[in-house]
Enzyme design. Structure first.
Site, PDB file in Angstrom:
ATOM      1  N   VAL A 185      23.306  38.535 -27.240  1.00 49.29           N
ATOM      2  CA  VAL A 185      21.985  38.089 -27.716  1.00 49.29           C
ATOM      3  C   VAL A 185      21.672  36.648 -27.309  1.00 49.29           C
ATOM      4  O   VAL A 185      20.541  36.202 -27.436  1.00 49.29           O
ATOM      5  CB  VAL A 185      21.790  38.208 -29.253  1.00 49.29           C
ATOM      6  CG1 VAL A 185      21.834  39.653 -29.689  1.00 49.29           C
ATOM      7  CG2 VAL A 185      22.770  37.352 -30.031  1.00 49.29           C
ATOM      8  N   LYS A 186      22.654  35.910 -26.823  1.00 51.36           N
ATOM      9  CA  LYS A 186      22.453  34.498 -26.481  1.00 51.36           C
ATOM     10  C   LYS A 186      21.761  34.377 -25.113  1.00 51.36           C
ATOM     11  O   LYS A 186      21.676  35.357 -24.375  1.00 51.36           O
ATOM     12  CB  LYS A 186      23.802  33.758 -26.496  1.00 51.36           C
ATOM     13  CG  LYS A 186      24.567  33.894 -27.825  1.00 51.36           C
ATOM     14  CD  LYS A 186      23.866  33.204 -28.982  1.00 51.36           C
ATOM     15  CE  LYS A 186      24.319  33.697 -30.343  1.00 51.36           C
ATOM     16  NZ  LYS A 186      25.555  33.164 -30.847  1.00 51.36           N
TER      17      LYS A 186
END
Ligand code: PLP
Length: 381
Positions: A185-186
């Site tokens: 998700v980064k």
């Protein structure tokens, strides 16, 4: 009519070039502790403008390495923001240190340097600031709070890779040590993964040993020297990142600036849409800062409606989320640190926080769908 596709709050982007880089590495001689690790460390340090980068297998490991570099030990205090992912405080506890929770600003959710100054004691060894949502914290104000004391400044930069502070310094080259995460998700990913950047050669050396059980040399160095002997000098961990993950991370890093630009355009659409709408207010953005836009967070006018809104958005296929509950409210912290300070602003802000989807795969139609759903659900109550 089929229901529209679910829009997650965050999602990775993997290109053909990424796939090729991973396959090439899988077919090479080194799956781990090989040349791709050094290449990625060089690429990341170069990107951030820092002298050293150490690759590890998660953002949590990166924070733990930073605490080891600073030799945090029982009796030491480390100040962390009340609102963050639990790993920001856990890394202090792994070392037997005590996390001291500082309050955040109500409008930006960034750590409040005035409250930090209040919480500094002779036991304070470090401050960890979180670049919440992707906006660098105010490190100049934190340096002022530290003054001449021997207190290290650590950036939990897990949200902010690609961002820049008001003085034009890249995330990763602002604090004494900066921790990154490459979770999917980064902003960029290696599956699981992380890294620490620093300009301090002694920290760099210590973290290299710490990620490899506390051993003075790694497998590849011994191979080069034709030697088998090694010495374990302190207690470390196996926090090594594989070569194929580093190949992926290097390949992802090349796209970061383009992706930050796309994320900023989506954020701009949200900002415009919510400027004249009083059901939600976006977080404050500081002028001259380059926001990395890891997540897009709004404050709800009606905090009591947050959980209903979350559920309704999910029902409509909009992957809203909440970042984060004050760390000291979690059961573990209530039990282990029962006298934890209260942070009134964090407690007031938390019920109003809502994260909206923001990732590079979102189309302009997806963005409009989110805006429409947010306006309708916020107005309902
Ligand atoms: C993601 C994240 C971490 C932990 O990173 P992992 O790679 O999941 O271990 C730490 N701090 C913050 C603020 C994060 O967002």
């Amino acid at each position: 009519m089929s229901s529209p596709a679910f829009i997650p709050y965050g999602k990775q982007s993997i290109t053909e070039e990424d796939v090729h880089a991973v396959i090439q590495t899988l077919q090479s001689d080194w799956l781990t502790t090989g040349p791709k690790v050094h290449e990625f460390e060089r690429d990341l340090a170069g990107y951030c403008g820092a002298q050293h980068a150490v690759a590890v297998n998660s953002g949590t490991a990166a924070l733990h390495c930073a605490m080891a570099a600073l030799d945090i030990k029982p009796g030491d205090e480390v100040i962390v923001p009340a609102i963050s992912f639990v790993a920001t405080a856990n890394c202090v506890v792994y070392r037997g240190g005590t996390p001291i929770f500082a309050d955040v600003h109500a409008d930006s959710v960034l750590i409040d340097a005035v409250d930090v100054a209040r919480k500094i004691t002779p036991q304070t060894k470090a401050i960890i600031a979180v670049d919440y949502a992707g906006q660098p914290a105010d490190y100049s104000a934190l340096r002022d709070a530290i003054g001449k004391r021997d207190i290290a400044l650590v950036a939990d930069a897990c949200h902010s890779i690609g961002g820049t502070d008001a003085d034009g310094r890249k995330a990763g080259n602002i604090a004494d040590l900066s921790a990154f995460s490459f979770h999917p998700v980064k902003p960029i990913t290696s599956g699981e993964g992380g890294a620490i950047t620093t300009n301090n050669a002694a920290y760099d050396k210590r973290m290299r040993a710490f990620r490899n059980h506390g051993i003075d040399t790694d497998h590849r160095e011994r191979e080069k020297q034709g030697a088998w002997h090694y010495d374990m000098q302190e207690l470390g961990f196996n926090y090594r990142l594989t070569d194929f993950q580093c190949a992926l991370a290097s390949s992802q890093l090349k796209k970061l600036d383009t992706w930050v630009t796309r994320r900023a355009a989506i954020a701009e659409a949200y900002l415009t849409a919510f400027a004249e709408f009083d059901g939600v207010s976006p977080l404050k953005i500081f002028p001259a800062v380059q926001h990395a836009w890891h997540i897009f967070v709004v404050l709800l006018k009606d905090a009591g409606n947050r959980d209903a809104m979350f559920t309704e958005l999910r029902r409509r296929g909009i992957g809203a989320n909440v970042h984060y509950r004050p760390i000291y409210q979690h059961t573990y912290y209530r039990n282990a640190f029962p006298s934890s300070a209260i942070c009134p602003v964090a407690e007031k802000v938390f019920p109003a926080l809502l994260t909206l989807p923001l990732h590079v795969h979102m189309t302009n139609d997806d963005v409009r769908r989110v805006i429409k759903a947010v306006k309708e659900t916020a107005e309902k109550e």
